[in-house]
Design a protein around this motif. Structure first.
Motif, PDB file in Angstrom:
ATOM      1  N   TYR A  37      36.964  47.351  33.994  1.00  0.00           N
ATOM      2  CA  TYR A  37      37.507  46.260  33.250  1.00  0.00           C
ATOM      3  C   TYR A  37      39.236  46.502  33.841  1.00  0.00           C
ATOM      4  CZ  TYR A  37      33.888  45.332  29.997  1.00  0.00           C
ATOM      5  OH  TYR A  37      32.627  44.953  29.451  1.00  0.00           O
ATOM      6  N   ARG A  38      39.936  45.359  33.499  1.00  0.00           N
ATOM      7  CA  ARG A  38      41.276  45.678  33.627  1.00  0.00           C
ATOM      8  C   ARG A  38      42.101  44.834  32.744  1.00  0.00           C
ATOM      9  NH1 ARG A  38      42.112  41.867  39.094  1.00  0.00           N
ATOM     10  NH2 ARG A  38      42.069  39.781  38.214  1.00  0.00           N
ATOM     11  N   GLN A  39      43.610  45.337  32.494  1.00  0.00           N
ATOM     12  CA  GLN A  39      44.142  44.787  31.369  1.00  0.00           C
ATOM     13  C   GLN A  39      45.632  44.643  31.991  1.00  0.00           C
ATOM     14  OE1 GLN A  39      43.982  46.975  27.833  1.00  0.00           O
ATOM     15  NE2 GLN A  39      44.909  44.944  26.619  1.00  0.00           N
ATOM     16  N   ALA A  40      45.917  43.497  32.139  1.00  0.00           N
ATOM     17  CA  ALA A  40      47.347  43.125  32.735  1.00  0.00           C
ATOM     18  C   ALA A  40      48.537  43.234  31.458  1.00  0.00           C
ATOM     19  CB  ALA A  40      47.272  41.850  33.308  1.00  0.00           C
ATOM     20  N   PRO A  41      49.662  43.369  31.699  1.00  0.00           N
ATOM     21  CA  PRO A  41      50.647  43.348  30.457  1.00  0.00           C
ATOM     22  C   PRO A  41      50.608  42.063  29.748  1.00  0.00           C
ATOM     23  CG  PRO A  41      51.581  44.124  32.609  1.00  0.00           C
ATOM     24  CD  PRO A  41      50.316  43.646  32.879  1.00  0.00           C
ATOM     25  N   GLY A  42      50.505  42.290  28.597  1.00  0.00           N
ATOM     26  CA  GLY A  42      50.247  40.894  27.763  1.00  0.00           C
ATOM     27  C   GLY A  42      49.146  40.251  27.598  1.00  0.00           C
ATOM     28  N   LYS A  43      48.221  40.754  28.336  1.00  0.00           N
ATOM     29  CA  LYS A  43      46.804  39.937  28.315  1.00  0.00           C
ATOM     30  C   LYS A  43      45.801  40.912  27.744  1.00  0.00           C
ATOM     31  CE  LYS A  43      47.761  37.129  32.274  1.00  0.00           C
ATOM     32  NZ  LYS A  43      47.347  36.420  33.318  1.00  0.00           N
ATOM     33  N   GLN A  44      44.517  40.242  27.525  1.00  0.00           N
ATOM     34  CA  GLN A  44      43.425  41.138  26.889  1.00  0.00           C
ATOM     35  C   GLN A  44      42.590  41.570  27.968  1.00  0.00           C
ATOM     36  OE1 GLN A  44      41.020  38.219  24.694  1.00  0.00           O
ATOM     37  NE2 GLN A  44      41.986  38.893  22.614  1.00  0.00           N
ATOM     38  N   LEU A  80      35.175  51.376  42.713  1.00  0.00           N
ATOM     39  CA  LEU A  80      35.315  50.032  43.103  1.00  0.00           C
ATOM     40  C   LEU A  80      36.294  49.998  44.346  1.00  0.00           C
ATOM     41  CD1 LEU A  80      35.264  47.158  41.632  1.00  0.00           C
ATOM     42  CD2 LEU A  80      37.645  47.656  40.564  1.00  0.00           C
ATOM     43  N   GLN A  81      36.023  49.372  45.138  1.00  0.00           N
ATOM     44  CA  GLN A  81      36.901  49.133  46.572  1.00  0.00           C
ATOM     45  C   GLN A  81      37.302  47.778  46.272  1.00  0.00           C
ATOM     46  OE1 GLN A  81      37.238  50.948  49.179  1.00  0.00           O
ATOM     47  NE2 GLN A  81      38.592  49.514  49.926  1.00  0.00           N
ATOM     48  N   MET A  82      38.666  47.519  46.414  1.00  0.00           N
ATOM     49  CA  MET A  82      39.466  46.472  46.331  1.00  0.00           C
ATOM     50  C   MET A  82      40.236  46.167  47.356  1.00  0.00           C
ATOM     51  SD  MET A  82      40.837  46.703  42.395  1.00  0.00           S
ATOM     52  CE  MET A  82      42.169  48.310  42.846  1.00  0.00           C
ATOM     53  N   ASP A  83      39.889  44.782  47.933  1.00  0.00           N
ATOM     54  CA  ASP A  83      40.538  44.481  49.411  1.00  0.00           C
ATOM     55  C   ASP A  83      41.166  43.379  48.899  1.00  0.00           C
ATOM     56  OD1 ASP A  83      37.354  45.585  50.616  1.00  0.00           O
ATOM     57  OD2 ASP A  83      39.433  46.712  50.821  1.00  0.00           O
ATOM     58  N   SER A  84      42.168  42.799  50.005  1.00  0.00           N
ATOM     59  CA  SER A  84      43.185  41.910  49.953  1.00  0.00           C
ATOM     60  C   SER A  84      43.658  41.790  48.386  1.00  0.00           C
ATOM     61  CB  SER A  84      42.221  40.447  50.252  1.00  0.00           C
ATOM     62  OG  SER A  84      41.591  40.590  51.501  1.00  0.00           O
ATOM     63  N   LEU A  85      44.245  42.859  48.257  1.00  0.00           N
ATOM     64  CA  LEU A  85      44.936  42.785  46.837  1.00  0.00           C
ATOM     65  C   LEU A  85      46.061  41.642  46.760  1.00  0.00           C
ATOM     66  CD1 LEU A  85      44.640  46.577  46.151  1.00  0.00           C
ATOM     67  CD2 LEU A  85      43.776  44.679  44.668  1.00  0.00           C
ATOM     68  N   LYS A  86      46.101  41.178  45.533  1.00  0.00           N
ATOM     69  CA  LYS A  86      47.045  40.132  45.008  1.00  0.00           C
ATOM     70  C   LYS A  86      48.059  40.811  44.008  1.00  0.00           C
ATOM     71  CE  LYS A  86      43.813  36.463  45.957  1.00  0.00           C
ATOM     72  NZ  LYS A  86      43.022  35.357  45.387  1.00  0.00           N
ATOM     73  N   PRO A  87      49.389  40.291  43.853  1.00  0.00           N
ATOM     74  CA  PRO A  87      50.130  40.630  42.867  1.00  0.00           C
ATOM     75  C   PRO A  87      49.266  40.542  41.466  1.00  0.00           C
ATOM     76  CG  PRO A  87      51.422  39.605  44.318  1.00  0.00           C
ATOM     77  CD  PRO A  87      49.853  39.441  44.836  1.00  0.00           C
ATOM     78  N   ASP A  89      46.728  41.160  40.641  1.00  0.00           N
ATOM     79  CA  ASP A  89      45.574  42.443  40.302  1.00  0.00           C
ATOM     80  C   ASP A  89      46.371  43.261  39.640  1.00  0.00           C
ATOM     81  OD1 ASP A  89      44.168  41.332  43.503  1.00  0.00           O
ATOM     82  OD2 ASP A  89      43.372  40.967  41.343  1.00  0.00           O
ATOM     83  N   THR A  90      47.600  43.148  39.616  1.00  0.00           N
ATOM     84  CA  THR A  90      48.330  44.285  38.872  1.00  0.00           C
ATOM     85  C   THR A  90      47.836  44.397  37.330  1.00  0.00           C
ATOM     86  OG1 THR A  90      50.089  44.049  40.341  1.00  0.00           O
ATOM     87  CG2 THR A  90      50.602  45.025  38.143  1.00  0.00           C
ATOM     88  N   ALA A  91      47.519  45.753  36.930  1.00  0.00           N
ATOM     89  CA  ALA A  91      46.967  45.962  35.932  1.00  0.00           C
ATOM     90  C   ALA A  91      46.520  47.336  35.744  1.00  0.00           C
ATOM     91  CB  ALA A  91      45.539  45.228  35.846  1.00  0.00           C
ATOM     92  N   VAL A  92      46.378  47.749  34.405  1.00  0.00           N
ATOM     93  CA  VAL A  92      45.543  48.904  34.031  1.00  0.00           C
ATOM     94  C   VAL A  92      44.093  48.895  34.315  1.00  0.00           C
ATOM     95  CG1 VAL A  92      45.525  51.194  32.591  1.00  0.00           C
ATOM     96  CG2 VAL A  92      47.646  49.998  32.795  1.00  0.00           C
ATOM     97  N   VAL A 119      50.383  45.782  42.397  1.00  0.00           N
ATOM     98  CA  VAL A 119      50.435  45.215  43.750  1.00  0.00           C
ATOM     99  C   VAL A 119      51.824  44.488  43.955  1.00  0.00           C
ATOM    100  CG1 VAL A 119      49.205  43.555  45.267  1.00  0.00           C
ATOM    101  CG2 VAL A 119      48.092  44.842  43.674  1.00  0.00           C
ATOM    102  N   SER A 120      52.416  44.827  44.981  1.00  0.00           N
ATOM    103  CA  SER A 120      53.865  44.163  45.278  1.00  0.00           C
ATOM    104  C   SER A 120      53.572  43.096  46.044  1.00  0.00           C
ATOM    105  CB  SER A 120      54.845  45.276  45.728  1.00  0.00           C
ATOM    106  OG  SER A 120      54.316  45.742  46.988  1.00  0.00           O
TER     107      SER A 120
END
Length: 121
Positions: A37-44, A80-87, A89-92, A119-120
């Motif tokens: 799972y992932r949680q971005a700032p201010g999101k569920q 979890l292999q993550m490729d082609s990361l995008k900004p 995708d930034t999360a915990v 992801v910058s």
């Protein structure tokens, strides 16, 4: 006592890759589904990907085609292999395991403490 420990997070540039790992340890009788799972700032918190004990996988539309979930049952570990990361995708990122600590236990969800992925652009 069951512990889930994630590793592999960090800072990466857009377009880059990361591989997250999560190892479950302690009193474990059986593990069914494992997930990220992932949680971005201010999101569920939202489901990113999950894998059953029979290796059936499901992905959120936001990561489909860019991420691959896998597991090593001998090591009680999910990846979890993550490729082609995008900004975006930034999360915990949190791992989850649905497991039974003992034969007599009920199935329950256990969570890791989370690992930061940034992801910058």
């Amino acid at each position: 006592q069951v512990q889930l420990v994630e590793s592999g997070g960090g800072l990466v540039q857009a377009g880059g890759s990361l591989r997250l790992s999560c190892a479950a340890s302690g009193s474990i009788f059986s593990i069914d589904t494992m997930a990220w799972y992932r949680q971005a700032p201010g999101k569920q918190r939202e489901l990113g990907a999950r894998i059953t004990s029979g290796d059936r996988t499901d992905y959120a539309d936001s990561v489909k085609g860019r991420c691959t979930i896998s597991r090593d049952n001998a090591k009680n570990t999910v990846y979890l292999q993550m490729d082609s990361l995008k900004p975006e995708d930034t999360a915990v990122y949190y791992c989850m395991a649905n497991l039974k600590p003992t034969y007599w236990s009920r199935w329950d969800n256990y969570w890791g403490q989370g690992t930061q992925v940034t992801v910058s652009s």
